[in-house]
Every structure is written in C-alpha cells, then in structure tokens.
Scaffold this active site. Structure first.
Site, PDB file in Angstrom:
ATOM      1  CD1 TRP A   4     -29.463 103.047  21.588  1.00  0.00           C
ATOM      2  CD2 TRP A   4     -30.592 101.823  19.854  1.00  0.00           C
ATOM      3  NE1 TRP A   4     -30.099 101.848  21.963  1.00  0.00           N
ATOM      4  CE2 TRP A   4     -30.609 101.545  21.095  1.00  0.00           C
ATOM      5  CE3 TRP A   4     -30.911 101.732  18.972  1.00  0.00           C
ATOM      6  CZ2 TRP A   4     -31.689 100.056  21.350  1.00  0.00           C
ATOM      7  CZ3 TRP A   4     -32.089 100.848  19.099  1.00  0.00           C
ATOM      8  CH2 TRP A   4     -32.118  99.863  20.210  1.00  0.00           C
ATOM      9  CG  ASP A  32     -30.574 111.064  17.296  1.00  0.00           C
ATOM     10  OD1 ASP A  32     -31.410 112.220  17.529  1.00  0.00           O
ATOM     11  OD2 ASP A  32     -30.501 110.093  17.794  1.00  0.00           O
ATOM     12  CE1 TYR A  37     -30.648 106.318  22.412  1.00  0.00           C
ATOM     13  CE2 TYR A  37     -29.700 107.806  21.385  1.00  0.00           C
ATOM     14  CZ  TYR A  37     -30.121 106.821  21.121  1.00  0.00           C
ATOM     15  OH  TYR A  37     -31.615 107.368  19.865  1.00  0.00           O
ATOM     16  CD  GLN A 147     -34.272 110.716  16.382  1.00  0.00           C
ATOM     17  OE1 GLN A 147     -34.308 109.933  17.689  1.00  0.00           O
ATOM     18  NE2 GLN A 147     -33.829 112.426  16.652  1.00  0.00           N
ATOM     19  CE1 TYR A 175     -36.830 104.182  15.969  1.00  0.00           C
ATOM     20  CE2 TYR A 175     -37.302 106.416  16.255  1.00  0.00           C
ATOM     21  CZ  TYR A 175     -37.735 105.401  16.503  1.00  0.00           C
ATOM     22  OH  TYR A 175     -38.712 104.325  17.237  1.00  0.00           O
TER      23      TYR A 175
HETATM   24  P1  NAP Z   1     -29.307 102.142  11.693  1.00  0.00           P
HETATM   25  O1  NAP Z   1     -29.213 103.465  11.268  1.00  0.00           O
HETATM   26  O2  NAP Z   1     -30.515 101.970  10.874  1.00  0.00           O
HETATM   27  O3  NAP Z   1     -28.894 101.191  11.476  1.00  0.00           O
HETATM   28  C1  NAP Z   1     -27.766 101.197  12.971  1.00  0.00           C
HETATM   29  C2  NAP Z   1     -26.964  99.433  12.624  1.00  0.00           C
HETATM   30  O4  NAP Z   1     -26.624  99.099  11.167  1.00  0.00           O
HETATM   31  C3  NAP Z   1     -25.257  98.983  12.800  1.00  0.00           C
HETATM   32  O5  NAP Z   1     -25.428  98.392  13.680  1.00  0.00           O
HETATM   33  C4  NAP Z   1     -24.369  99.973  11.815  1.00  0.00           C
HETATM   34  O6  NAP Z   1     -23.567  99.157  12.625  1.00  0.00           O
HETATM   35  C5  NAP Z   1     -25.109  99.040  11.125  1.00  0.00           C
HETATM   36  N1  NAP Z   1     -24.659  99.806   9.896  1.00  0.00           N
HETATM   37  C6  NAP Z   1     -25.203 101.305   9.382  1.00  0.00           C
HETATM   38  N2  NAP Z   1     -24.822 101.601   8.095  1.00  0.00           N
HETATM   39  C7  NAP Z   1     -24.416 100.176   7.314  1.00  0.00           C
HETATM   40  C8  NAP Z   1     -23.908 100.257   6.263  1.00  0.00           C
HETATM   41  N3  NAP Z   1     -24.084 100.768   5.523  1.00  0.00           N
HETATM   42  N4  NAP Z   1     -23.977  98.746   5.888  1.00  0.00           N
HETATM   43  C9  NAP Z   1     -24.252  97.792   7.057  1.00  0.00           C
HETATM   44  N5  NAP Z   1     -24.095  97.947   8.334  1.00  0.00           N
HETATM   45  C10 NAP Z   1     -24.367  99.017   9.001  1.00  0.00           C
HETATM   46  O7  NAP Z   1     -30.072 102.084  12.989  1.00  0.00           O
HETATM   47  P2  NAP Z   1     -30.345 102.559  14.888  1.00  0.00           P
HETATM   48  O8  NAP Z   1     -29.213 102.438  14.927  1.00  0.00           O
HETATM   49  O9  NAP Z   1     -31.095 102.453  15.236  1.00  0.00           O
HETATM   50  O10 NAP Z   1     -31.297 104.000  14.147  1.00  0.00           O
HETATM   51  C11 NAP Z   1     -30.331 105.013  13.743  1.00  0.00           C
HETATM   52  C12 NAP Z   1     -29.795 106.301  14.579  1.00  0.00           C
HETATM   53  O11 NAP Z   1     -31.131 106.911  15.380  1.00  0.00           O
HETATM   54  C13 NAP Z   1     -29.481 105.616  16.983  1.00  0.00           C
HETATM   55  O12 NAP Z   1     -28.349 105.103  16.681  1.00  0.00           O
HETATM   56  C14 NAP Z   1     -30.503 106.667  17.307  1.00  0.00           C
HETATM   57  O13 NAP Z   1     -29.499 107.692  16.800  1.00  0.00           O
HETATM   58  C15 NAP Z   1     -31.414 107.311  16.807  1.00  0.00           C
HETATM   59  N6  NAP Z   1     -32.938 106.132  17.307  1.00  0.00           N
HETATM   60  C16 NAP Z   1     -33.689 106.999  17.957  1.00  0.00           C
HETATM   61  C17 NAP Z   1     -34.943 106.012  18.346  1.00  0.00           C
HETATM   62  C18 NAP Z   1     -35.587 107.409  19.154  1.00  0.00           C
HETATM   63  O14 NAP Z   1     -36.242 106.026  19.683  1.00  0.00           O
HETATM   64  N7  NAP Z   1     -35.639 108.640  19.131  1.00  0.00           N
HETATM   65  C19 NAP Z   1     -34.782 104.787  18.260  1.00  0.00           C
HETATM   66  C20 NAP Z   1     -33.662 103.967  17.917  1.00  0.00           C
HETATM   67  C21 NAP Z   1     -32.622 104.923  17.458  1.00  0.00           C
HETATM   68  P3  NAP Z   1     -21.641  99.448  12.968  1.00  0.00           P
HETATM   69  O15 NAP Z   1     -21.969 100.392  13.705  1.00  0.00           O
HETATM   70  O16 NAP Z   1     -21.095  98.380  13.663  1.00  0.00           O
HETATM   71  O17 NAP Z   1     -21.284  99.530  11.269  1.00  0.00           O
END
Ligand code: NAP
Length: 251
Positions: A4, A32, A37, A147, A175
């Site tokens: 995302w 994923d 996205y 998910q 997620y």
């Molecule tokens: P997340 O993975 O909890 O967090 C992503 C954010 O955290 C990004 O800004 C990333 O920054 C940062 N980050 C990641 N690892 C880090 C670390 N080790 N230290 C510090 N910051 C870190 O949130 P998300 O993207 O919402 O969720 C993950 C995935 O789940 C999504 O990308 C998507 O594929 C899926 N998703 C699905 C739904 C659904 O409705 N099914 C909803 C939301 C998400 P940088 O990228 O700048 O490093």
C-alpha cells in the site's frame, strides 16, 4: 511484504522495486497488493520486482467491492493479471464487504479458480458475522483466509474473529502490523525492545507472528527496514515479554 502506498509516484518506483526485491531475496515471498493501490500502480511495481522470478513469490491481490460481480470480477482480475504480468494470482480477495451479494462474488471467484486465473480466494475486513454468512453461502467454505487489521494497538479481532478462524483451521492475515509506522516509534515499546536488543517494529511484528496461524504483511520501501522486518521472523517472545506487551497494549 505489503505494497500500500507503492506505485503512486514515478519518482519512488526504483526504491519500491528494490525494497520488494530485497524482501524476496531474504525469503519474504508473500507479496500483498491490490487493484486499489496506486490505482494499479502497485501491481506494476510488483511485476517489476518479479521480473524473471515469478515463481519465487506468492502473489496476493484484491478486487474492489464494486468490481466483485459476475461480470466485473473476471474483468478486474484480467486487468490485475496484465499489470502483474503473470498468468495467475495465488490468492485473490474481496477488499472489503460491499453491496454486491457475497454469493455472486463467491461464484465469480470459483469460476476464476476453475479457469486457473487465481489459485485460491479469500476475503478482507470481514467481521465474525460476515464470516458466518459467508460460511453459509454455497462454496463459502473454500475461503482461504481473512485479511484484517491486527497489531498491538488494534486487538479487537482476538475476542471473536481469531478464535472463530482457529476453530476452522483458517489462517488470518494481519495488515498494518506496525500500525502504519506508529508502533515503530512508540516510546514504551521502544524501551522494552531496546532492553532486548531489538527494535520496536521487530517486537510488534514478532508479536503478530506469535500465533503460527497469523501471517503478517509489513510494508516498507526502505531497504534497511525490510531487512529489520525480516529479522523479526527469528524472534521468539518469552512469556515475560508477552506479559509486558499485554500490560502496555491491553487486549
Ligand atoms: P504497516 O505495514 O503497519 O506500516 C507501514 C509503514 O510503516 C510505512 O510507512 C513504512 O515506512 C513504516 N515501516 C515499516 N517498517 C518499519 C520499521 N521497521 N521501522 C519504522 N517504520 C517502518 O502498514 P500498512 O502498509 O497499512 O499495512 C501493511 C500492508 O497490509 C499494506 O501495505 C497492504 O498491503 C496491506 N493492507 C491491507 C488492507 C486491507 O484493507 N486489506 C488495509 C491496509 C493495509 P517506509 O515504507 O517509508 O519504510
């Protein structure tokens, strides 16, 4: 590996592809993504990362609820396949419940499965009640997983959905496992992590994975963070750390 916020800007594409390639090299083989996205842009980033190595990855993609009908789902799936530059999606899911009857979506997914366009299907953002009505639908039992939002700060699913899925041997995909970055800088979590020579993000990820039925999909476009997140898979939380996390983040 989440995606995302990828594929939204050309300027970030090289960095995003590199982050996914590193993740794959480190063995984080589930990617994923979703037609939503970057309005298809993230699927194109995934295709670039998978150039010449499609079989290294397990691709998860999602259809918008408004595209999950008998005719619209096959069309949306074809568009995703084209952007992903592949002949199949390993797991195709309904992004969230919408107004198209779930029975129609399930039938569309079943046809896509029979045609080999997708290998399995699942749902996302379904609460226990929605899962029950899915289960009562013809072929609803073929749903591979659900998910949902799940991290230390968002533990609601522990009360009903996780036990419901566990009773059916159904894995759950967590997620936003680092709560979109917020847990990585959480002061008390960082202090607890530092005392154990790990980072707050690693502790948060290891916590989601403490149950082997939970798959976690952190997103990062930063190489060092991808490596950091990968290392979280090796952590085993002691009962004492788990107790302290429950104290900081009560269910
Ligand atoms: P997340 O993975 O909890 O967090 C992503 C954010 O955290 C990004 O800004 C990333 O920054 C940062 N980050 C990641 N690892 C880090 C670390 N080790 N230290 C510090 N910051 C870190 O949130 P998300 O993207 O919402 O969720 C993950 C995935 O789940 C999504 O990308 C998507 O594929 C899926 N998703 C699905 C739904 C659904 O409705 N099914 C909803 C939301 C998400 P940088 O990228 O700048 O490093």
């Amino acid at each position: 590996l989440g995606t995302w916020r990828m594929g939204e800007s050309r300027a970030d594409a090289t960095r995003e592809v590199a982050a996914l390639v590193l993740g794959l090299d480190l063995g984080m083989t589930l990617i994923d993504t979703a037609e939503m996205y970057g309005e298809g842009g993230a699927e194109e980033i995934v295709a670039k990362a998978l150039q010449g190595r499609r079989d290294d990855a397990f691709i998860v993609s999602k259809v918008y609820p408004q595209n999950a009908g008998a005719k619209s789902a096959p069309a949306a799936c074809e568009r995703s396949l084209k952007r992903l530059r592949t002949d199949r999606i390993d797991l195709y899911l309904l992004h969230w419940p919408g107004s198209i009857p779930i029975a129609e979506t399930v039938e569309a997914f079943e046809r896509l499965r029979e045609a080999g366009k997708i290998v399995r299907w699942e749902v996302s953002n379904f609460d226990t009640r929605a899962m029950r009505s899915l289960e009562a639908t013809k072929n609803g039992g073929h749903c591979a997983t659900n998910q949902v939002l799940y991290n230390l700060s968002e533990r609601g699913v522990e009360f009903d959905l996780l036990p419901w899925c566990a009773g059916r041997q159904m894995p759950v995909m967590a997620y936003s496992p680092v709560n979109q970055g917020a847990l990585a800088t959480h002061r008390k979590l960082s202090a607890l992590a530092a005392a154990h020579d790990v980072t707050a993000a690693q502790l948060a990820l290891a916590w989601t994975m403490r149950d082997p039925r939970v798959i976690t999909i952190p997103k990062s476009s930063t190489l060092a963070r991808v490596d950091e997140n990968r290392r979280a898979a090796a952590l085993v939380l002691t009962p004492d750390v788990t107790r302290q996390l429950d104290g900081l983040f009560p269910p």
